[in-house]
Design an enzyme around this catalytic site. Structure first.
Site, mmCIF file in Angstrom:
data_model
loop_
_atom_site.group_PDB
_atom_site.id
_atom_site.type_symbol
_atom_site.label_atom_id
_atom_site.label_comp_id
_atom_site.label_asym_id
_atom_site.label_seq_id
_atom_site.Cartn_x
_atom_site.Cartn_y
_atom_site.Cartn_z
ATOM 1 C CE1 TYR A 79 -11.458 -47.695 37.209
ATOM 2 C CE2 TYR A 79 -13.599 -48.407 36.405
ATOM 3 C CZ TYR A 79 -12.467 -48.631 37.161
ATOM 4 O OH TYR A 79 -12.338 -49.795 37.864
ATOM 5 C CG LEU A 80 -7.167 -48.575 32.565
ATOM 6 C CD1 LEU A 80 -6.603 -47.845 31.355
ATOM 7 C CD2 LEU A 80 -6.051 -49.199 33.363
ATOM 8 C CG ASN A 81 -11.488 -51.367 34.607
ATOM 9 O OD1 ASN A 81 -10.354 -51.522 34.173
ATOM 10 N ND2 ASN A 81 -11.886 -51.898 35.734
ATOM 11 C CE1 TYR A 82 -17.029 -48.901 33.439
ATOM 12 C CE2 TYR A 82 -17.576 -46.655 34.023
ATOM 13 C CZ TYR A 82 -17.725 -48.008 34.217
ATOM 14 O OH TYR A 82 -18.579 -48.448 35.190
#
Length: 119
Positions: A70-73
Protein backbone atom coordinates in the site's frame (compact mmCIF):
# COMPACT_ATOMS: atom_id res chain seq x y z
CA UNK A 1 3.31 -4.69 13.15
CA UNK A 2 -0.11 -3.23 12.52
CA UNK A 3 -2.67 -5.35 10.68
CA UNK A 4 -5.44 -3.46 8.85
CA UNK A 5 -8.23 -5.83 7.82
CA UNK A 6 -9.72 -5.65 4.35
CA UNK A 7 -12.72 -7.41 2.90
CA UNK A 8 -16.41 -6.72 3.38
CA UNK A 9 -17.67 -3.92 1.14
CA UNK A 10 -14.13 -3.28 -0.14
CA UNK A 11 -14.17 -6.69 -1.83
CA UNK A 12 -17.22 -5.71 -3.87
CA UNK A 13 -15.47 -2.73 -5.53
CA UNK A 14 -13.45 -3.42 -8.68
CA UNK A 15 -9.69 -3.00 -8.24
CA UNK A 16 -9.71 -0.66 -11.26
CA UNK A 17 -12.48 1.61 -9.90
CA UNK A 18 -10.03 3.64 -7.82
CA UNK A 19 -6.22 3.92 -7.72
CA UNK A 20 -6.30 1.67 -4.62
CA UNK A 21 -6.13 -1.83 -6.15
CA UNK A 22 -6.24 -4.01 -3.02
CA UNK A 23 -9.74 -5.44 -3.04
CA UNK A 24 -11.11 -8.98 -3.38
CA UNK A 25 -8.77 -11.67 -2.08
CA UNK A 26 -6.66 -9.36 0.09
CA UNK A 27 -7.21 -10.18 3.76
CA UNK A 28 -5.29 -7.32 5.37
CA UNK A 29 -2.42 -4.89 5.04
CA UNK A 30 0.60 -5.10 7.32
CA UNK A 31 2.40 -1.96 8.44
CA UNK A 32 5.89 -2.65 9.77
CA UNK A 33 7.16 0.12 11.96
CA UNK A 34 10.01 0.68 14.34
CA UNK A 35 11.31 3.61 16.34
CA UNK A 36 14.05 4.18 18.82
CA UNK A 37 15.60 6.99 20.83
CA UNK A 38 19.27 6.04 20.96
CA UNK A 39 21.29 7.93 18.34
CA UNK A 40 24.09 6.62 16.19
CA UNK A 41 24.77 4.21 13.37
CA UNK A 42 25.08 1.18 15.65
CA UNK A 43 21.55 1.74 17.02
CA UNK A 44 20.26 2.27 13.49
CA UNK A 45 21.93 -0.94 12.29
CA UNK A 46 20.60 -2.98 15.21
CA UNK A 47 17.01 -1.82 14.74
CA UNK A 48 17.11 -2.17 10.96
CA UNK A 49 18.39 -5.75 11.32
CA UNK A 50 15.48 -6.45 13.65
CA UNK A 51 12.81 -5.03 11.37
CA UNK A 52 14.32 -6.81 8.36
CA UNK A 53 14.20 -10.12 10.27
CA UNK A 54 10.51 -9.55 10.99
CA UNK A 55 9.90 -8.61 7.37
CA UNK A 56 11.73 -11.73 6.13
CA UNK A 57 9.85 -13.95 8.58
CA UNK A 58 6.53 -12.69 7.16
CA UNK A 59 7.58 -13.10 3.49
CA UNK A 60 5.86 -16.49 3.02
CA UNK A 61 2.58 -14.97 4.28
CA UNK A 62 2.31 -11.92 1.98
CA UNK A 63 1.50 -11.18 -1.66
CA UNK A 64 3.91 -12.53 -4.24
CA UNK A 65 4.56 -12.27 -7.98
CA UNK A 66 4.92 -9.39 -7.56
CA UNK A 67 5.23 -8.55 -3.92
CA UNK A 68 3.11 -5.46 -3.44
CA UNK A 69 2.49 -2.71 -0.89
CA UNK A 70 0.00 0.00 0.00
CA UNK A 71 1.50 3.33 -1.04
CA UNK A 72 1.07 4.90 2.41
CA UNK A 73 3.11 2.05 3.92
CA UNK A 74 6.26 2.70 1.90
CA UNK A 75 8.37 -0.37 1.27
CA UNK A 76 11.84 0.75 0.25
CA UNK A 77 12.79 -2.79 -0.74
CA UNK A 78 10.26 -2.60 -3.61
CA UNK A 79 12.09 0.37 -5.13
CA UNK A 80 12.07 4.14 -4.88
CA UNK A 81 11.58 7.12 -7.14
CA UNK A 82 14.93 8.82 -7.55
CA UNK A 83 15.07 12.60 -7.93
CA UNK A 84 15.02 14.14 -11.36
CA UNK A 85 13.80 12.52 -14.56
CA UNK A 86 12.63 8.95 -14.23
CA UNK A 87 11.64 6.70 -17.09
CA UNK A 88 8.48 4.65 -17.28
CA UNK A 89 10.61 1.50 -17.03
CA UNK A 90 12.27 2.73 -13.83
CA UNK A 91 8.97 3.80 -12.27
CA UNK A 92 7.35 0.49 -13.25
CA UNK A 93 9.74 -1.35 -10.91
CA UNK A 94 7.94 0.06 -7.88
CA UNK A 95 4.81 1.58 -9.44
CA UNK A 96 3.27 -1.72 -10.48
CA UNK A 97 3.85 -3.07 -6.98
CA UNK A 98 2.03 -0.14 -5.37
CA UNK A 99 -0.76 0.48 -7.89
CA UNK A 100 -1.18 -2.89 -9.59
CA UNK A 101 -3.28 -2.78 -12.75
CA UNK A 102 -3.94 0.94 -12.20
CA UNK A 103 -0.33 2.03 -12.70
CA UNK A 104 -0.47 2.52 -16.47
CA UNK A 105 -3.69 4.52 -16.20
CA UNK A 106 -2.23 6.71 -13.44
CA UNK A 107 0.90 7.37 -15.52
CA UNK A 108 -1.31 8.39 -18.45
CA UNK A 109 -3.27 10.86 -16.28
CA UNK A 110 -0.10 12.24 -14.66
CA UNK A 111 1.49 12.76 -18.07
CA UNK A 112 -1.52 14.79 -19.25
CA UNK A 113 -2.11 16.76 -16.06
CA UNK A 114 1.52 17.41 -15.05
CA UNK A 115 3.74 17.17 -18.16
CA UNK A 116 6.50 19.20 -16.47
CA UNK A 117 6.53 16.84 -13.47
CA UNK A 118 5.91 19.68 -11.00
CA UNK A 119 4.21 17.37 -8.52
Amino acid sequence: MQFSPYGGRMSEISESSTPFPYRAGILYSIHYGIRWTKEGISAWNMHMRGIRRSYSFMTPCVTKNPRSAYLNYRDLDLGVNNKGHISYEQASIWGLKYYGINFRRLVHVKTKVDPGNFF
